[in-house]
Each structure stands twice: as structure tokens, then as C-alpha cells.
Design a protein around this motif. Sequence first.
Motif, PDB file in Angstrom:
ATOM      1  N   CYS A   1      11.573  22.745   4.504  1.00  0.00           N
ATOM      2  CA  CYS A   1      10.221  22.280   4.201  1.00  0.00           C
ATOM      3  C   CYS A   1       9.214  23.129   4.973  1.00  0.00           C
ATOM      4  N   VAL A   2       8.139  23.540   4.300  1.00  0.00           N
ATOM      5  CA  VAL A   2       7.138  24.389   4.955  1.00  0.00           C
ATOM      6  C   VAL A   2       6.397  23.638   6.058  1.00  0.00           C
ATOM      7  N   LEU A   3       6.408  22.316   6.015  1.00  0.00           N
ATOM      8  CA  LEU A   3       5.724  21.545   7.052  1.00  0.00           C
ATOM      9  C   LEU A   3       6.333  21.766   8.427  1.00  0.00           C
ATOM     10  N   PHE A   4       7.608  22.214   8.463  1.00  0.00           N
ATOM     11  CA  PHE A   4       8.295  22.396   9.741  1.00  0.00           C
ATOM     12  C   PHE A   4       8.631  23.862  10.000  1.00  0.00           C
ATOM     13  N   ASP A   5       8.071  24.755   9.185  1.00  0.00           N
ATOM     14  CA  ASP A   5       8.366  26.176   9.312  1.00  0.00           C
ATOM     15  C   ASP A   5       7.190  26.866   9.994  1.00  0.00           C
ATOM     16  N   PRO A   6       7.337  27.340  11.238  1.00  0.00           N
ATOM     17  CA  PRO A   6       6.211  27.994  11.938  1.00  0.00           C
ATOM     18  C   PRO A   6       5.685  29.205  11.196  1.00  0.00           C
ATOM     19  N   GLN A   7       6.559  29.915  10.479  1.00  0.00           N
ATOM     20  CA  GLN A   7       6.113  31.113   9.763  1.00  0.00           C
ATOM     21  C   GLN A   7       5.256  30.768   8.547  1.00  0.00           C
ATOM     22  N   ALA A   8       5.487  29.582   7.976  1.00  0.00           N
ATOM     23  CA  ALA A   8       4.740  29.198   6.775  1.00  0.00           C
ATOM     24  C   ALA A   8       3.495  28.394   7.096  1.00  0.00           C
ATOM     25  N   ALA A   9       3.408  27.849   8.305  1.00  0.00           N
ATOM     26  CA  ALA A   9       2.307  26.937   8.628  1.00  0.00           C
ATOM     27  C   ALA A   9       0.941  27.587   8.466  1.00  0.00           C
ATOM     28  N   ALA A  10       0.828  28.860   8.832  1.00  0.00           N
ATOM     29  CA  ALA A  10      -0.478  29.518   8.768  1.00  0.00           C
ATOM     30  C   ALA A  10      -0.958  29.733   7.342  1.00  0.00           C
ATOM     31  N   SER A  11      -0.037  29.765   6.397  1.00  0.00           N
ATOM     32  CA  SER A  11      -0.423  30.051   5.015  1.00  0.00           C
ATOM     33  C   SER A  11      -0.681  28.801   4.202  1.00  0.00           C
ATOM     34  N   THR A  12      -0.523  27.631   4.796  1.00  0.00           N
ATOM     35  CA  THR A  12      -0.718  26.401   4.044  1.00  0.00           C
ATOM     36  C   THR A  12      -2.198  26.072   3.916  1.00  0.00           C
ATOM     37  N   ALA A  13      -2.519  25.338   2.865  1.00  0.00           N
ATOM     38  CA  ALA A  13      -3.914  24.947   2.611  1.00  0.00           C
ATOM     39  C   ALA A  13      -4.017  23.433   2.664  1.00  0.00           C
ATOM     40  N   LEU A  14      -5.111  22.919   2.153  1.00  0.00           N
ATOM     41  CA  LEU A  14      -5.314  21.475   2.173  1.00  0.00           C
ATOM     42  C   LEU A  14      -4.312  20.768   1.263  1.00  0.00           C
ATOM     43  N   PRO A  15      -3.968  19.525   1.593  1.00  0.00           N
ATOM     44  CA  PRO A  15      -3.024  18.807   0.747  1.00  0.00           C
ATOM     45  C   PRO A  15      -3.553  18.663  -0.681  1.00  0.00           C
ATOM     46  N   VAL A  16      -2.618  18.732  -1.625  1.00  0.00           N
ATOM     47  CA  VAL A  16      -2.967  18.483  -3.021  1.00  0.00           C
ATOM     48  C   VAL A  16      -2.657  17.029  -3.334  1.00  0.00           C
ATOM     49  N   ALA A  17      -3.333  16.495  -4.323  1.00  0.00           N
ATOM     50  CA  ALA A  17      -3.218  15.063  -4.635  1.00  0.00           C
ATOM     51  C   ALA A  17      -1.985  14.790  -5.477  1.00  0.00           C
ATOM     52  N   THR A  18      -0.808  14.720  -4.804  1.00  0.00           N
ATOM     53  CA  THR A  18       0.422  14.450  -5.532  1.00  0.00           C
ATOM     54  C   THR A  18       1.145  13.225  -4.990  1.00  0.00           C
ATOM     55  N   ALA A  19       0.478  12.471  -4.142  1.00  0.00           N
ATOM     56  CA  ALA A  19       1.133  11.308  -3.555  1.00  0.00           C
ATOM     57  C   ALA A  19       1.550  10.316  -4.635  1.00  0.00           C
ATOM     58  N   VAL A  20       2.726   9.745  -4.438  1.00  0.00           N
ATOM     59  CA  VAL A  20       3.259   8.765  -5.393  1.00  0.00           C
ATOM     60  C   VAL A  20       3.322   7.427  -4.690  1.00  0.00           C
ATOM     61  N   ALA A  21       2.344   6.601  -4.888  1.00  0.00           N
ATOM     62  CA  ALA A  21       2.290   5.295  -4.245  1.00  0.00           C
ATOM     63  C   ALA A  21       2.730   4.228  -5.228  1.00  0.00           C
ATOM     64  N   PRO A  22       3.383   3.161  -4.754  1.00  0.00           N
ATOM     65  CA  PRO A  22       3.767   2.089  -5.667  1.00  0.00           C
ATOM     66  C   PRO A  22       2.543   1.407  -6.245  1.00  0.00           C
ATOM     67  N   ALA A  23       2.648   1.099  -7.526  1.00  0.00           N
ATOM     68  CA  ALA A  23       1.523   0.435  -8.192  1.00  0.00           C
ATOM     69  C   ALA A  23       1.374  -0.983  -7.683  1.00  0.00           C
ATOM     70  N   ALA A  24       0.160  -1.433  -7.638  1.00  0.00           N
ATOM     71  CA  ALA A  24      -0.090  -2.801  -7.196  1.00  0.00           C
ATOM     72  C   ALA A  24       0.471  -3.786  -8.225  1.00  0.00           C
ATOM     73  N   ALA A  25       1.000  -4.865  -7.731  1.00  0.00           N
ATOM     74  CA  ALA A  25       1.591  -5.861  -8.618  1.00  0.00           C
ATOM     75  C   ALA A  25       0.502  -6.569  -9.411  1.00  0.00           C
ATOM     76  N   ASP A  26       0.718  -6.664 -10.726  1.00  0.00           N
ATOM     77  CA  ASP A  26      -0.208  -7.408 -11.565  1.00  0.00           C
ATOM     78  C   ASP A  26      -0.014  -8.900 -11.349  1.00  0.00           C
ATOM     79  N   ALA A  27      -1.020  -9.659 -11.733  1.00  0.00           N
ATOM     80  CA  ALA A  27      -0.883 -11.108 -11.657  1.00  0.00           C
ATOM     81  C   ALA A  27       0.204 -11.563 -12.615  1.00  0.00           C
ATOM     82  N   PRO A  28       1.083 -12.475 -12.206  1.00  0.00           N
ATOM     83  CA  PRO A  28       2.161 -12.915 -13.075  1.00  0.00           C
ATOM     84  C   PRO A  28       1.620 -13.658 -14.287  1.00  0.00           C
ATOM     85  N   VAL A  29       2.388 -13.534 -15.395  1.00  0.00           N
ATOM     86  CA  VAL A  29       2.001 -14.291 -16.575  1.00  0.00           C
ATOM     87  C   VAL A  29       2.244 -15.776 -16.319  1.00  0.00           C
TER      88      VAL A  29
END
Length: 659
Positions: free
Chosen positions: A358-386
Motif C-alpha cells: 500500500c502506498v500509504l506505508f511506502d516512504p518512496q511513494a508518500a511524496a507523490s501522493t495527492a489529496l484523497p479521492v472520494a471513494t469511501a464506501v460507508a454503510p447506508a443508513a437503515a431505512d425506517a421499517p415497514v
Amino acid sequence: MSSVLKSVPAAVAANAPTASRLAASAAAGEIPAHVEALQVRELEVALDAEVGLVRAIDGLNLTIQRGETFALVGESGCGKSMTALALMRLLPENGRVLRGSVIAQEHRDQAAGQGLDLLDLSESRMREVRGGRLGMIFQEPATSLNPVMKVGDQIIEAIEAHTSLRGAAARAKAIEWMARVGIPEPERRIDEYPFRLSGGQKQRVMIAIALAAEPDFLVADEPTTALDVTIQKQILDLLKDLQRERGLGLLLITHDLAVVAGMAHRVALMYAGQIVEVAPAAEFFARPRHPYAQLLLRALPDAARRGEPLAAIGGTVPPLWLSFEGCRFAPRCDRALASCASTLPRQVAVGAEHEVRCVLFDPQAAASTALPVATAVAPAAADAPVDVAATTLLSVEHLSVRFPIRAGLLQRVQSEFAAVDDVSFTLGRGRTLALVGESGCGKTTTGKALLQLLRGVGRIDGVARLEGHGNLFELQGEALQRARRDVQIVFQDPFASLNPRMRVHEVLDEGLRTLRPEMDAGQRRARLEQLVDRVGLRRDALERWPHEFSGGQRQRIAIARALAVEPRVIVCDEPTSALDVSVQAQILNLLAELQREMGVSYLFITHNIGVVEYIADEVVVMNRGRVEESGACAEVLGAPRAEYTRRLLAAVPRMTAAA
């Protein structure tokens, strides 16, 4: 082992040494008397497919010492099972090793850094290694056992092929191994055919075959998937005993992280054909570094997460015929950086024996990284039950299922075996009732009886009333067909339940055409595309055949088929047993979502107590065909009254390290 490894002829043709290796093969050393270590170096395996060359394993490196348990974990389609087949030289007909080595080492070889490359051996010499030095437990026992040979003969075949025992002595040893792996009445069961055994019992036979020749290393591909928790504990304890007694080395391939936590010395996490993290087990569970590892551990179901969506990982493993320019996990990663799409990550050390790709733990790659991209996968909020009415949807009263026991030359009925004996329960609308218990206790038989799948096979007594249909056991013709639209099933064995001569879209469309005749072809096609999306498959899966998928992917197809006609009750017979934790989380979230939206009810047959704690409202504990204990889930699992329930819960593997 020809009865077990029925794919060997095709595998031999596909895995014979290449021309460049023939000279080395001729000069290869003797088969080691005992293999002390397996060393895999830069292994690359490809499959020839219609879409092109599929690189199932890409640059794999690992070393397993004798006496060590090395766990290989990851999602379906990541290459775990292909790794096992490559080590055993049992790749499918379209598979081949492009480069790399699999070195079997003795003590003297380890000191010199040498050994015998198994990829250089002729097939006749490899057969000496396969079964004798290296054993394997296959993922799907129903397709690995020879259906026309008695199970005892298949165990005896392995014993006679790799030991000096013959005849009565080999049969006695086979009976001994059947008893050791927990098969009841081994003296009688040794003469049974595989179809007469439950899924868990067939898996135990496979384990007995693999261990009967007492190999130095065992490659175990999901060895406890089909087993209940008590037999699972018995098998795992047996493997631990063999490690202590004989120094057995174990490559454990599994999606059950609780089993890994209790068994493994080291853990390797695999994704899209590559190892992305490897660490000592305690370190892996206490401080996982790779974002993929962190998401997997957050996806585990338990009572603490009840009522909230699990942290499922969106998307699927990328197709391995693609050329990758960056990190393979980046499109699904919640910590991805802009450079992850173009930077190939290196495997770097982050601690003693702990490495991460992973580049997050690679000292050689750290300098070339940019801002995070919006790819987070969060669980969807539970809908109200029927608004589900508090009514009983299905009631089962005094259900008994008896099968005839035949004997003699004419196979006349001598007596009956009560697989289910006086079982009663109720299932409310929008509720989940879990049937739990050991393999062979009658859980699956109960589910099949409700679907009328045992007519003409066994004698069914009792009453099962489904709202709007009357007694299920008395329905015939169109009335029965209407009831089957409202009651569907997900079978335990996804491979056996899918027609191998039908593409996936035909498998899914069959039920719609039969039970939903009001839908036209366009509506059905749209429904199929929606189904594969919801169970976490790509839409191109619709045009493929069942044999082209992994075990977990086939289970997702089976779940999609059950969902297709929008039933009110789904009998889920081990629906997540073949799934890794991330896909299991997707499926459990999906089932919970459907329950909230549609009020669908589940009869959930499982041995996974963590899943029961997360999803079930009520629990029925079965033992030898009878109900031992029943009630609200929190009450039965939190304060069990029956001694059998307490023993069952005591056998459940738990995560022993903080995630």
C-alpha cells in the motif's frame, strides 16, 4: 486418489512440465522423505478464457514451515483456491504456470536454500508427493467425492496408495479416521454412498481422505465451511493435535476470520491475485494496516452490530484479465489517494514479519501522493421499517419426517428413520427465525419438507399453514405452484443446485417465467440485471456458466434466484456459508433491507452463531430431529437453559484479538 481428484486427467495435461523444464525435471532430486518447508517464489498462474489471459495469481511469494498454520484469507475470486490448486499441480484444463517455483525442502535444503521444485516433476512423480507428502481438502465435497464409490472405498484407496496397509488393515484404518473426524457410526457409514450423507458429513469424509495418508503438509481449502460449530471445533482440535504429534504444516484457506484468529500462526490477505498484507496472526488482528484488512474486520456480524448495517465493501474484485496501472483495491478503498490509480504499490515492511502492499506505508511513494479521492464506501443508513402486522405468516405443528430403511436383496423397507420428530414453531411476518444445531440434526430436512421437496422420498406428518394457502402438505397442482411463489429456498450447495448446462441469465429467468407469467421479456431482463447488482455480481455474469464462478459467487447466484419472484418466505439453508465476510455483509445487509422494504420472512438455517446473533429474532435449537430449546434470540443465546445449547455455544470460535 483418483476417486477424489476426478479432475486429475485434465489437470495433468494442463500442468505437465513445459519444454524449458524437461531437462531440469530429468535431473530433479529424490522425493523428500519428509518435507520441512514449502517455499513459493514469484508464482504466476494464468487461465486461458474467451476474454483473454486471466492472471489468477500474480507474483505470489510465501513460505510455510512444517508445524505452522499459515492462513490465506480474502474475498471470493481473489485467487486463494487457485493458489491451492497450483501448489498441488491440479490447475484446471485452461490453467498454466507462467513463471515461479514451488520448492519442497528438507532440513538440509533449508540451510542451503535449495530443494525440489514441484513444478519440475513429471506427473507420475508428482503423484508420489500429492497425497503422500501434501494432502488437500477441497472446497466442495459434493463435487470432489466419486458418487459411484462408497465413501469407505475412497478413504481406503488413499491409504493403500500412500501407506503399506492393505485389505482389512486399510479398512480398519479408514474406520478409525472416520471416527476421528466425527462421523457417527463409522462401521456402518463406511459402506454408504456420498449421496446418503449430509453436506457436513461429506466434508468430514474429504478430511478423512486427506489425513489418512498422514501427509507432512495439508492444503485445506475451506475445510470447515459445511460443518456445524461442534464438529468444526472437533476438526480444528484434531488438526492442532496432528501438528503437535507429527509437525503437520497447514495452509488454511478460509473466510472465517474467527477460525483464523484461533488457529493461525501467520496470516496473508489476498486481493485480485496478489498478497496485500502478511503478518503474525496476533499482529494482523490487533493492528491491521491495509485498508482492505480494516474493512473486512469491520464487516463481521455479531450481537453488538445488530440493527445497523454492516460495513460491507462496495463493488467486486476487478476482473483479472485487465492490465493494472495502479492499486487494484483503489476503486473500493475508503482511504484511496489520487495517485493510487496510477502508482503500483510495493510490498513494504511495517514491522517485524509484517508487510503491506500500500502506498500509504511506502516512504518512496508518500511524496507523490495527492489529496484523497472520494471513494469511501460507508454503510447506508437503515431505512425506517415497514409497518408489519404482528401476525403469524407460517405455523408448523408437530412436523415429523421419516425415511425408509431398506435391507435385503430386494431392498424391502425394514424400518424408518425419524430425521425430524415432532417439531413445532411459528414464523411471523417480517421476522427471522433461525434453526441451529449440529449437522444431521434435521434442520435442512425441515426446510425441504416445507417446500414439498421430499414428496415420494420420505413420510411427512404434521401441519404447516402458510397465510393465504392453507396446509402446505396437502397442496397439489396450481395451488402448490402458487405457494412456491411465496416460499423459496436457497440451497446449501450452490454448485449442485445450479444447472451446469444453463447460463446464469437462464437460471434466473426460469423461475420468473414459471412463477411470474405476467412479466414480459423486457421486464424479466431488467429484473435480472437488478438482481445481480444487488447480490454483488457484475452484469456480465448473466452470460456466463456456473462453472466459471467461485463457490462464493455461485452462492450469490443461488440467492438471486430465490429473490427473483419476490417471495414472502425464504428458507435460507446456510446462505452465507460459502461467502467471505465482505460478501456475507453485503448479503446480510440485502436480506435486512428486503425485510424492511417488503416484510419478507426468513427461516434461516445456519451454524454461524455470529450471523444468528446479528439477524435472528427467534431461535430454535435442534438436536437429533427434536427441538431442544426455542425462544427469543437474546434469551436463548444469552442465557441458554438446555445443556445441549450450552455445549453448542461453547464450541463457537470467537475473535481473540481486538480488530
